[in-house]
Design a protein around this motif. Structure first.
Motif, PDB file in Angstrom:
ATOM      1  N   THR A  96      57.540 -27.988 -42.284  1.00 26.77           N
ATOM      2  CA  THR A  96      57.965 -26.650 -41.879  1.00 26.77           C
ATOM      3  C   THR A  96      59.419 -26.461 -42.262  1.00 26.77           C
ATOM      4  N   GLU A 122      53.107 -20.784 -48.418  1.00 27.83           N
ATOM      5  CA  GLU A 122      53.344 -20.706 -46.979  1.00 27.83           C
ATOM      6  C   GLU A 122      52.150 -21.165 -46.146  1.00 27.83           C
ATOM      7  N   GLU A 123      50.977 -21.270 -46.763  1.00 27.88           N
ATOM      8  CA  GLU A 123      49.836 -21.845 -46.053  1.00 27.88           C
ATOM      9  C   GLU A 123      50.033 -23.343 -45.838  1.00 27.88           C
ATOM     10  N   PRO A 126      54.880 -23.712 -43.866  1.00 28.54           N
ATOM     11  CA  PRO A 126      55.282 -22.518 -43.119  1.00 28.54           C
ATOM     12  C   PRO A 126      56.805 -22.359 -43.089  1.00 28.54           C
ATOM     13  N   SER A 151      58.501 -16.240 -37.114  1.00 31.60           N
ATOM     14  CA  SER A 151      57.756 -16.687 -38.283  1.00 31.60           C
ATOM     15  C   SER A 151      56.510 -15.822 -38.432  1.00 31.60           C
ATOM     16  N   ASN A 153      53.829 -17.272 -39.027  1.00 36.48           N
ATOM     17  CA  ASN A 153      52.860 -18.219 -38.483  1.00 36.48           C
ATOM     18  C   ASN A 153      53.069 -18.355 -36.978  1.00 36.48           C
TER      19      ASN A 153
END
Length: 320
Positions: A96, A122-123, A126, A151, A153
């Motif tokens: 991350t 970004e998958e 993140p 974020s 996420n």
């Protein structure tokens, strides 16, 4: 948690100190030839704090990146793209990236999470932002404050808020990444304007600056697709005390020194951010009188007293 903090400046060193203090395994990474890195690596302290022995200080970027579950980046915002070119040479899958910096890329008008998004999936990697008020000089004395982590996420920001919160920093879960980033960046521009008012002895006008500045940035956030109420939260209005009034504020100090003809040697992110926000304002047809006034002084050599005078003597209009 294994965490690497990339950047050894005032805020980067404070983040490393804080994350170690709450029980993480922290590496502090900087550029080998940077004065702040040299000071930390040789003395384990700087002008703001002393590192415990548990924090490793290194200039080996690959080592720092490979060590980390979470990579916190705290550098000059205008250097983020070039730095990401080096960071992205390492495998970032499963890590991350947390941006603890406030700015907008001047050349493109991109938010900093968008800059990082140009380099990562970004998958798999993140991206989060860590924004809000506070100064290292206060945190190391045990003076608490509140901050925000945001974020795209939701799971990641919840995890970071739960992992990073303590009695020293209470974190809130952000709900508007656009607003969090634009608000955090823009408060530095308002901070420069506040410093100019201080330099002229017009500090009593800072109340009006706060009220109008928040409305101005709220309009921009809305035009960019964010929630205009974010401007009234911790990312922007909540950071005004630390930026418009504090003796520790680099942007306020820059503005004050500028009108007094004194060279300010430290980083003031609001300078280039004023350029980026003017670009966004024009592209999105949003009037940004305070931002434009600061830009005109810094880049068009407009007399600051004339610029501020015009700002507060604009045509009569309704407040809301």
């Amino acid at each position: 948690m294994n965490i690497s903090v990339l950047g050894c400046g005032r805020w980067g060193s404070c983040i490393a100190w804080y994350l170690d203090k709450i029980g993480n395994n922290v590496i502090s990474c900087g550029l080998a030839d940077a004065p702040e890195f040299i000071q930390l690596s040789t003395t384990h302290k700087n002008d703001y704090l002393t590192f415990p022995e548990s924090i490793e200080v290194t200039s080996d970027l690959a080592k720092a990146v490979n060590h980390a579950e979470v990579i916190v980046i705290s550098i000059s915002s205008q250097h983020l793209r070039s730095y990401m070119q080096s960071i992205a040479q390492n495998n970032l899958d499963g890590k991350t990236i947390v941006l603890c910096m406030k700015g907008v890329e001047a050349a493109t008008g991109q938010r900093l999470s968008q800059v990082v998004g140009d380099f990562v999936d970004e998958e798999k990697t993140p991206i989060a932002v860590w924004v809000g008020p506070g100064h290292p000089q206060d945190y190391v004395k045990g003076i608490p404050n509140c901050m925000v982590i945001d974020s795209k996420n939701h799971e990641i920001k919840e995890k970071l808020v739960n992992s990073f919160s303590s009695s020293l920093i209470r974190f809130y879960v952000g709900t508007d990444l656009i607003g969090s980033e634009i608000g955090a960046a823009a408060k530095n521009v308002i901070g420069i304007a506040a410093g100019m008012l201080d330099g002229f002895g017009y500090a009593s006008l800072k109340g009006a600056l706060m009220a109008r500045g928040t409305r101005e940035i709220a309009r921009l956030i809305k035009a960019l697709g964010g929630n205009e109420m974010s401007a009234y939260g911790l990312c922007h209005l909540g950071d005004y005390e630390a930026t418009l009034f504090s003796k520790w504020s680099h942007n306020r100090s820059y503005g004050e020194n500028y009108v007094k003809g004194i060279k300010f040697e430290k980083l003031a992110e609001g300078v280039m951010t004023s350029k980026a926000l003017c670009k966004l304002g024009k592209e999105n047809n949003v009037e940004l009188p305070i931002v434009e006034s600061v830009y005109s002084v810094l880049f068009d050599n407009v007399d600051p007293k004339d610029a501020l005078g015009k700002l507060f003597m604009r045509s009569v209009k309704k407040e809301f």
